[in-house]
Design a protein around this motif. Structure first.
Motif, mmCIF file in Angstrom:
data_model
loop_
_atom_site.group_PDB
_atom_site.id
_atom_site.type_symbol
_atom_site.label_atom_id
_atom_site.label_comp_id
_atom_site.label_asym_id
_atom_site.label_seq_id
_atom_site.Cartn_x
_atom_site.Cartn_y
_atom_site.Cartn_z
ATOM 1 N N SER A 171 35.825 12.823 16.705
ATOM 2 C CA SER A 171 34.957 11.803 16.099
ATOM 3 C C SER A 171 34.345 10.864 17.125
ATOM 4 O O SER A 171 33.780 9.829 16.753
ATOM 5 C CB SER A 171 35.714 10.992 15.026
ATOM 6 O OG SER A 171 36.051 11.810 13.924
ATOM 7 N N LEU A 172 34.446 11.202 18.413
ATOM 8 C CA LEU A 172 33.831 10.368 19.452
ATOM 9 C C LEU A 172 32.316 10.431 19.393
ATOM 10 O O LEU A 172 31.636 9.542 19.929
ATOM 11 C CB LEU A 172 34.320 10.809 20.837
ATOM 12 C CG LEU A 172 35.797 10.563 21.149
ATOM 13 C CD1 LEU A 172 36.150 11.129 22.519
ATOM 14 C CD2 LEU A 172 36.123 9.077 21.092
ATOM 15 N N ASP A 173 31.770 11.449 18.750
ATOM 16 C CA ASP A 173 30.314 11.554 18.654
ATOM 17 C C ASP A 173 29.711 10.398 17.859
ATOM 18 O O ASP A 173 28.524 10.086 18.001
ATOM 19 C CB ASP A 173 29.906 12.896 18.030
ATOM 20 C CG ASP A 173 30.431 13.070 16.610
ATOM 21 O OD1 ASP A 173 31.583 12.666 16.342
ATOM 22 O OD2 ASP A 173 29.686 13.630 15.776
ATOM 23 N N LYS A 174 30.535 9.738 17.032
ATOM 24 C CA LYS A 174 30.035 8.640 16.200
ATOM 25 C C LYS A 174 30.076 7.279 16.881
ATOM 26 O O LYS A 174 29.552 6.301 16.334
ATOM 27 C CB LYS A 174 30.841 8.566 14.896
ATOM 28 C CG LYS A 174 30.676 9.779 13.997
ATOM 29 C CD LYS A 174 31.477 9.601 12.737
ATOM 30 C CE LYS A 174 31.335 10.803 11.808
ATOM 31 N NZ LYS A 174 32.131 10.628 10.565
ATOM 32 N N LEU A 175 30.690 7.189 18.049
ATOM 33 C CA LEU A 175 30.836 5.880 18.700
ATOM 34 C C LEU A 175 29.509 5.162 18.944
ATOM 35 O O LEU A 175 29.458 3.923 18.876
ATOM 36 C CB LEU A 175 31.599 6.033 20.016
ATOM 37 C CG LEU A 175 33.118 6.231 19.890
ATOM 38 C CD1 LEU A 175 33.757 6.361 21.271
ATOM 39 C CD2 LEU A 175 33.754 5.087 19.118
ATOM 40 N N PRO A 176 28.396 5.861 19.246
ATOM 41 C CA PRO A 176 27.127 5.147 19.400
ATOM 42 C C PRO A 176 26.695 4.367 18.161
ATOM 43 O O PRO A 176 25.843 3.476 18.246
ATOM 44 C CB PRO A 176 26.129 6.260 19.738
ATOM 45 C CG PRO A 176 26.954 7.307 20.400
ATOM 46 C CD PRO A 176 28.257 7.285 19.651
ATOM 47 N N GLN A 177 27.292 4.686 17.009
ATOM 48 C CA GLN A 177 26.947 3.939 15.800
ATOM 49 C C GLN A 177 27.434 2.494 15.853
ATOM 50 O O GLN A 177 27.033 1.667 15.028
ATOM 51 C CB GLN A 177 27.514 4.658 14.574
ATOM 52 C CG GLN A 177 26.800 5.963 14.272
ATOM 53 C CD GLN A 177 27.445 6.783 13.176
ATOM 54 O OE1 GLN A 177 28.250 6.271 12.381
ATOM 55 N NE2 GLN A 177 27.123 8.061 13.117
ATOM 56 N N LEU A 178 28.277 2.175 16.833
ATOM 57 C CA LEU A 178 28.635 0.768 17.054
ATOM 58 C C LEU A 178 27.387 -0.039 17.398
ATOM 59 O O LEU A 178 27.300 -1.236 17.086
ATOM 60 C CB LEU A 178 29.663 0.659 18.185
ATOM 61 C CG LEU A 178 31.073 1.183 17.868
ATOM 62 C CD1 LEU A 178 31.903 1.280 19.149
ATOM 63 C CD2 LEU A 178 31.769 0.295 16.845
#
Length: 219
Positions: free
Chosen positions: A118-125
């Motif tokens: 789920s690291l692919d979602k970190l840019p959603q920060l």
């Protein structure tokens, strides 16, 4: 539920929706305790998202470099999603497919690791800091998906979509589309700050689990 709002315009009916909510006892009324809770929710979004971006910056930079060097393509994918008050925004993710990907996109080795962890979602920060998303909320959906929420579509647009949510802790990718909608509606009707903290705790526990990095096994 699917056919009720086929002609939904994501931005046009917002004022009518807000006026109707003031006349009803619904989960998103403007009572003072709930208003204060929502202000606190936004403040926590900013503080926690900024803290995560700061402390995880080495990891984020490393992931960005690895994604770029894997095939010299773009670092991020940006997908159009419906946000607060029906406004569309670009929902960010690390690119997990080949830079020459077409409809039959192939997931890269690096992309597979990013997805499973789920690291692919970190840019959603970044989306959270910009006010387009919340740390916890319903799933980010496309304009075409909105009619499937039926009479709950406008309640959905009354909040920001979440980086994580009831839909994820309820089973993540194993949840069917219809059940995912049901989980979103349940979150919208029962929302409290306490529920957000419970969901964040469950999400963090899942991310720290060793199962997040195990390779997928075909059944």
């Amino acid at each position: 539920m699917a056919g009720k709002n086929q002609g939904i315009n994501p931005t046009g009916p917002w004022r009518d929706f807000a006026r109707a909510r003031r006349q009803e006892r619904r989960p998103f009324n403007s009572s003072q305790p709930r208003l204060i809770s929502r202000i606190l929710k936004r403040a926590l979004d900013i503080i926690i998202a900024a803290s995560f971006l700061f402390f995880l910056s080495p990891l984020l930079l490393s992931a960005a470099v690895i994604v770029t060097l894997s095939d010299w393509g773009p670092v991020f994918d940006s997908h159009r999603r419906i946000g607060y008050k029906g406004k569309e925004f670009g929902c960010l993710k690390f690119r997990t497919t080949g830079s020459d990907a077409t409809t039959d996109a192939h997931v890269t080795v690096v992309g597979d690791i990013l997805r499973r962890s789920s690291l692919d979602k970190l840019p959603q920060l970044i989306n959270v800091l910009q006010g387009q998303m919340s740390l916890v909320g319903p799933r980010p959906i496309t304009k075409e998906e909105l009619p499937h929420y039926g009479e709950d579509a406008y309640a959905y647009m009354a909040v920001r979509p979440g980086l994580t949510g009831h839909w994820q802790t309820g089973g993540h990718n194993d949840v069917s589309y219809r059940n995912g909608i049901s989980l979103d509606v349940e979150y919208l009707s029962k929302w409290t700050l306490t529920l957000d903290f419970v969901i964040m705790a469950k999400t963090l526990s899942a991310l720290l689990s060793r199962h997040a990095l195990l390779p997928k096994v075909d059944s």
